[in-house]
Design a protein around this motif. Structure first.
Motif, mmCIF file in Angstrom:
data_model
loop_
_atom_site.group_PDB
_atom_site.id
_atom_site.type_symbol
_atom_site.label_atom_id
_atom_site.label_comp_id
_atom_site.label_asym_id
_atom_site.label_seq_id
_atom_site.Cartn_x
_atom_site.Cartn_y
_atom_site.Cartn_z
ATOM 1 N N SER A 1 38.471 41.682 35.512
ATOM 2 C CA SER A 1 39.707 41.954 35.140
ATOM 3 C C SER A 1 39.362 43.726 34.750
ATOM 4 C CB SER A 1 39.760 41.170 33.689
ATOM 5 O OG SER A 1 38.572 41.812 32.482
ATOM 6 N N GLY B 1 39.056 39.289 28.237
ATOM 7 C CA GLY B 1 40.488 40.605 27.502
ATOM 8 C C GLY B 1 39.075 41.449 27.202
ATOM 9 N N GLU B 2 37.846 41.087 26.567
ATOM 10 C CA GLU B 2 37.908 42.276 25.561
ATOM 11 C C GLU B 2 36.063 41.832 26.086
ATOM 12 O OE1 GLU B 2 36.624 42.633 20.954
ATOM 13 O OE2 GLU B 2 38.047 41.090 21.405
ATOM 14 N N GLU C 1 38.115 34.675 27.450
ATOM 15 C CA GLU C 1 39.027 36.088 26.841
ATOM 16 C C GLU C 1 38.640 37.262 26.163
ATOM 17 O OE1 GLU C 1 41.436 36.437 24.031
ATOM 18 O OE2 GLU C 1 41.861 38.575 25.195
ATOM 19 N N GLU C 2 37.236 36.694 25.403
ATOM 20 C CA GLU C 2 36.500 36.867 25.013
ATOM 21 C C GLU C 2 34.958 36.781 25.021
ATOM 22 O OE1 GLU C 2 36.040 37.346 20.150
ATOM 23 O OE2 GLU C 2 37.746 36.717 20.853
#
Lengths: 714, 98
Positions: free
Chosen positions: B71, B41-42, B9-10
Motif C-alpha cells: 500500500s 493504512g498505518e 489496516e493498522e
C-alpha cells in the motif's frame, strides 16, 4: 505502552513553555529585550513545534512554524519587538494553547488553522525574508550559511518503541527541515528467532541529510530520545573524526555493518581517524567517549553547547494521586505512631518511651516534608494576572497598574488550582467597578493611573491573599439600599461595616449601575464566596469611600494534617488547631460562667468567652478547675472554656460525612492514639459565635433601654 | 505448500506482538509465505522491524517469503527508512487466493 504518558509529558512541557513565553512577552513590554528572552521565546515555539511533530500534530507544527519564523527574525535582530508585535505573539500564544487543548480533535485543529493570525505572522516574516525562496515552508531559521550536508548516526535505544517513540516519526519530522540524501539502515542488531522482541527497537540508521537548519536544531529533533539513544549529527566534513564515538558501544559485527553503511554513503571512516582510543578497555573507552564528546562540543560549534534545561534537572514530575496516597499513608502512620507512644507510656519502660518519641520525631519530619511537596508558590496563579490586567484595562480604556507581592508564598497545590477562578473574578471586579475612569480619578484628585494590588502572606497558620484597589471604594448606603430593596435585610437594620460589605456576596447582588462585559451581571460574587468556603477559607472586605477596597481571603495552609491542641470537656476530647491557639490560662474563679457576662478581662482587653460544655450541650458536670484557651482567627479573639488541657497532638483530619456537613462548630474528626474519636473544633465559627453572642447581648441591652432596635443574626 | 496472509489496516507498536506471532506461525506452517500489504493504512517502525525479522527468519529456515501489493503507506515507510532493498518485495501483479 507509554504513548499517553509521553503525550502528557509533552503537553505539560508545552504548557510550561507557553507560560514562559507569556511572562516574557509581558515583561518585555516594560523593558528592553535581552537575547536571553528572545532565545527563550524562540525555544518555546521551536520545542513545541518539534515535539508536536513527533506526535503527528501537523496543525500545531504548521502554526508554530510560522510563529517561530517571526521570533527567529526577532532573535536575529531583523525585527524589533513592537507593542503591536508582542500583542500578536500573545495572541499566537493563546492560539497554540487553544490548539493544545483540543489535541485529540483533528477537525477542530484544522479549523483553527484558518486564522488570520497566520497572515499577520507572514506579514511580519515577509519583508525580512525576501532573500528566502518564497513559500518554502521548510525554511526555518536561516542561520549561518544555507544548505549543508549532515551525517546522522541514529542508534535508537531498545526502549524507544515501548516509550511511545517511533523512529519513523523522527524521519517524518526531519523531512520538514530538509531532505534525505541516502538512508542506510543497520540491521545487524536484530536478534534471531525467539530472542526477537517485537516491542524493542533494534534499528540503527546512518544517513546523509541536507538542510539549512543548524546542528542544534537537528539535535533538538531528537530531544525526547537523546538521553538513552546515541544520536550523533555532524557536518559531512567533520564526520570521520567522530568515527570512534559512533562505534563506541558497538560490537564487531555492528562496527563492520556501520562501516559498510558509511562506505555506501560515500564516507571513509578511516580518513582522519583519531589517534586510536584503545579499543580493548571497554569501560575506559566509554568514559573517554563521554569526555571527548564534551571536549568536542565547543569545537563543533557554540550552538551545541546548550545549557541543560533547569526545569529538567531540578524537578521530578509526580502524579498527584501518588502523592495523595502517600499523604494518606502518613496520616495513618501518625495515628499508629501516636498509639504506639501511648502504649509505651502505659508500659512505663523508659527505653521504649524514648524510642517511640524518636520515631514520633521522624514521623513529624516526614509529615512536614511530604506536605511541603504539595506546596506550590502562589505565584503560579498570580502570574496569569498581568495579562488579564493588561487586556482588561485596554478593553475598559482605563490605565491600571498591577502590583504583585508575596508571590513566593506557598500553599497547597489543590487549593491553588481552585483559587484561580475566584481570584480572577475579584480582580476583574476591582478593575471594572473599583477603579474609576481616568477623568473621574483626576477629578477626585487621584493620579490617573489606577492600581490593583495582589498580595499574599502567611499569618497564624493560614494563608492570606489580598486583592486591593485604590478605586472609589464600596458605598455602604448603596449596598444597604439595594439589599433592603431585594429583601435581604430588614429596612431598619443596623449592621457593622464588614457585614454590609459582605452583602455583595449574596446571590443576585450587583450595585453596578452599568452592566459591562467584564463583570456586573450579579452572578459570581456568591460563587466566589462559595468556592472560598469550600476550601475552608473566609473572605472579608475592607473599604473606604474614595480610597479603595481590599478583599482579604484567608485560607488554611493545608487540608490534610494539622497540629492540634487536645482539650477535654468532661469525658469528651476535642482538638483545637494549634495555630489558632495564642495562650492558655486558668479560668479565674470569679469569672461568672453562665448568664451575666461571658467576658474575661485579659490584661485590659475584653475577651468573649464560650463555654464549650454549655455551647455543645454536653451536659457534663463542671470540673473543679477550668481553663481558658485563647484562640484567634484573623483580627478577632475569643476564649474557649474547657476542663483539661491535654497538650499538642498531630491531627489527621478525617472529613465529616455528608450528614454533618452543615455543622458550624465542628470542622472534622480525628482518631486518637487510644483509638477514640475526637472532634476538631471549627475555631472561626466558634469565635464568630462568641463575638456575635456578645454583640447580641449588647444589642438586647440597648433594646431594653430604647424599646426598639434590630439585631443581627449570622 | 504455500500460503498468503493479509495484514490488517493498522500495523503499529500496538499490534507488534500479535503481528509477530501471526507471521511466525504462518511461516512455520508453510514453506512459502506471501504477505499481502495492500490493506495497510498505518505502519510504524515496529511493524517494519517485524517484517525485517521475518525475512531473516525465512532465510535462516530456508523458506520463501514475499511481500506483495504494498500500500502507499507501507511503501512510503520503507522508502523513507531505506528498507526497500532489505525486504523481499515482489512487485508483480500477483492475483492471490486464500
Amino acid at each position: 505502552m507509554n504513548l499517553d504518558a509521553a503525550k502528557q509529558t509533552f503537553l505539560e512541557e508545552a504548557r510550561e513553555l507557553l507560560e514562559d513565553m507569556e511572562r516574557i512577552l509581558l515583561d518585555v513590554e516594560a523593558t528592553d529585550t535581552t537575547d536571553e528572552q528572545l532565545n527563550a521565546l524562540f525555544r518555546a515555539m521551536h520545542t513545541i513545534k518539534g515535539s508536536a511533530g513527533l506526535f503527528g500534530m501537523d496543525e500545531i507544527v504548521h502554526f508554530t512554524h510560522e510563529a517561530e519564523n517571526v521570533v527567529d527574525l526577532l532573535r536575529s535582530g531583523h525585527l524589533a519587538l513592537s507593542e503591536d508585535l508582542s500583542g500578536l505573539l500573545l495572541r499566537c500564544h493563546d492560539h497554540v494553547k487553544a490548539m493544545l487543548a483540543v489535541v485529540d480533535d483533528k477537525a477542530t485543529q484544522q479549523e483553527m488553522l484558518q486564522t488570520s493570525l497566520l497572515d499577520e505572522l507572514r506579514h511580519y516574516a515577509q519583508p525580512a525574508a525576501v532573500d528566502e525562496p518564497a513559500g518554502s515552508s521548510q525554511a526555518s531559521a536561516p542561520e549561518q550559511g544555507g544548505l549543508r550536508d549532515w551525517v546522522m548516526s541514529l542508534r535508537f535505544n531498545e526502549d524507544v518503541l515501548r516509550n511511545g517513540m517511533d523512529p519513523s516519526a523522527f524521519f517524518r519530522y526531519l523531512r520538514l527541515l530538509g531532505e534525505f540524501l541516502v538512508v542506510q539502515p543497520v540491521l545487524c542488531r536484530l536478534p534471531q528467532a525467539e530472542r526477537f522482541d517485537p516491542e524493542s527497537c533494534y534499528l540503527r540508521f546512518e544517513l546523509l541529510f541536507s538542510s539549512d537548519a543548524s546542528q542544534q536544531m537537528l539535535l533538538d529533533v531528537f530531544e525526547f530520545v537523546r538521553e538513552d539513544s546515541q544520536i550523533h549529527i555532524f557536518p559531512v566534513g567533520e564526520a570521520a573524526a567522530h568515527w570512534p564515538q559512533l562505534i563506541a558501544d558497538a560490537d564487531e559485527a555492528e562496527q563492520a555493518a556501520v562501516r559498510q553503511a558509511w562506505l555506501a554513503l560515500g564516507l571513509d571512516p578511516d580518513a582522519t581517524a583519531e589517534p586510536e582510543p584503545a579499543p580493548p578497555a571497554k569501560a575506559a573507552d566509554k568514559a573517554s567517549d563521554k569526555a571527548s564528546e564534551k571536549a568536542d562540543k565547543p569545537a563543533t560549534g557554540a550552538a551545541e553547547a546548550k545549557p541543560p534545561r533547569a526545569s529538567e534537572s531540578r524537578f521530578i514530575k509526580v502524579e498527584a494521586a501518588k502523592l495523595d496516597s502517600l499523604i494518606n499513608l502518613i496520616g495513618e502512620l501518625v495515628i499508629a505512631g501516636a498509639a504506639a507512644n501511648l502504649m509505651a507510656r502505659r508500659s512505663a519502660q523508659s527505653a521504649l518511651v524514648e524510642s517511640t518519641i524518636a520515631i514520633a520525631n521522624l514521623i513529624e519530619q516526614i509529615r512536614a516534608g511530604t506536605l511541603s511537596m504539595r506546596m506550590v508558590q502562589i505565584g503560579e496563579i498570580f502570574s496569569r494576572f498581568p495579562r488579564v490586567v493588561r487586556d482588561v484595562s485596554k478593553e475598559l480604556g482605563k490605565s491600571i497598574q498591577l502590583n504583585v507581592s508575596g508571590a513566593d508564598t506557598e500553599l497547597d497545590k489543590s487549593m491553588v488550582d481552585k483559587l484561580g477562578d475566584p481570584l480572577m473574578h475579584i480582580v476583574r471586579n476591582a478593575m471594572d467597578h473599583g477603579i474609576e475612569s481616568s477623568e473621574a480619578r483626576l477629578a477626585a484628585g487621584k493620579p490617573a493611573e489606577g492600581n490593583v494590588w495582589l498580595n499574599a502572606y502567611h499569618e497564624s497558620g493560614s494563608v492570606v491573599i489580598e486583592v486591593a484597589d485604590d478605586g472609589a471604594g464600596l458605598r455602604k448606603d448603596k449596598i444597604l439600599a439595594k439589599a433592603v430593596a431585594n429583601g435581604l435585610v430588614p429596612a431598619d437594620s443596623v449592621l457593622p461595616d464588614g457585614d454590609i460589605y459582605k452583602l455583595i456576596f449574596e446571590p443576585g447582588f450587583s450595585t453596578a449601575e452599568q452592566v459591562t462585559n467584564i463583570s456586573g451581571r450579579g452572578v459570581g460574587m456568591d460563587v466566589v464566596r462559595r468556592s472560598i468556603e469550600q476550601l475552608r477559607g473566609t473572605i472579608d472586605i475592607d473599604s473606604a469611600v474614595g480610597e479603595g477596597t481590599t478583599f482579604r481571603i484567608r485560607l488554611p495552609l493545608t487540608l490534610a494534617i494539622i497540629d492540634g491542641f487536645l482539650v477535654s470537656v468532661g469525658n469528651a476530647t476535642f482538638v483545637i488547631p494549634l495555630e489558632t491557639v495564642i495562650e492558655c490560662i486558668e479560668l479565674p474563679p470569679d469569672a461568672l460562667q453562665g448568664d451575666a457576662h461571658n467576658c474575661l478581662n485579659l490584661r485590659g482587653e475584653v475577651l468573649p468567652l464560650l463555654g464549650l460544655n454549655r455551647f455543645l450541650e454536653l451536659g457534663q458536670p463542671h470540673a473543679k478547675r477550668q481553663n481558658v484557651v485563647v484562640v484567634r482567627y484573623g483580627d478577632s479573639k475569643a476564649g474557649l472554656v474547657v476542663d483539661e488541657l491535654l497538650g499538642e497532638f498531630q491531627t489527621v483530619i478525617k472529613p465529616l460525612g455528608n450528614l454533618f456537613r452543615h455543622l458550624r462548630a465542628i470542622s472534622g474528626s480525628t482518631i486518637l492514639g487510644s483509638g477514640e474519636v475526637a472532634l476538631i473544633l471549627d475555631v472561626p465559627s466558634l469565635i464568630h459565635f462568641a463575638t456575635s453572642q456578645e454583640a447580641e447581648r449588647f444589642a438586647s441591652h440597648a433594646e431594653h433601654a430604647q424599646q426598639r432596635g434590630g439585631h443581627g443574626n449570622h | 505448500m504455500s500460503s498468503t496472509i493479509k495484514l490488517d489496516e493498522e500495523c503499529t507498536i500496538y499490534q507488534a506482538a500479535q503481528l509477530r506471532q501471526q507471521l511466525a506461525d504462518a511461516l512455520m506452517a508453510s514453506d512459502s509465505l506471501t504477505v499481502d500489504l495492500s490493506a495497510v493504512g498505518e505502519m510504524d517502525s515496529s511493524a517494519a522491524q517485524v517484517l525485517l525479522w521475518l525475512h531473516s527468519e525465512a532465510t535462516r529456515l530456508q523458506k520463501t517469503l514475499a511481500l506483495v501489493q504494498l500500500s502507499a503507506a507501507a511503501r512510503e515507510l520503507f522508502t523513507m527508512l531505506g528498507l526497500l532493498i532489505y525486504l523481499p518485495i515482489v512487485e508483480e501483479e500477483a492475483g492471490h487466493e486464500s
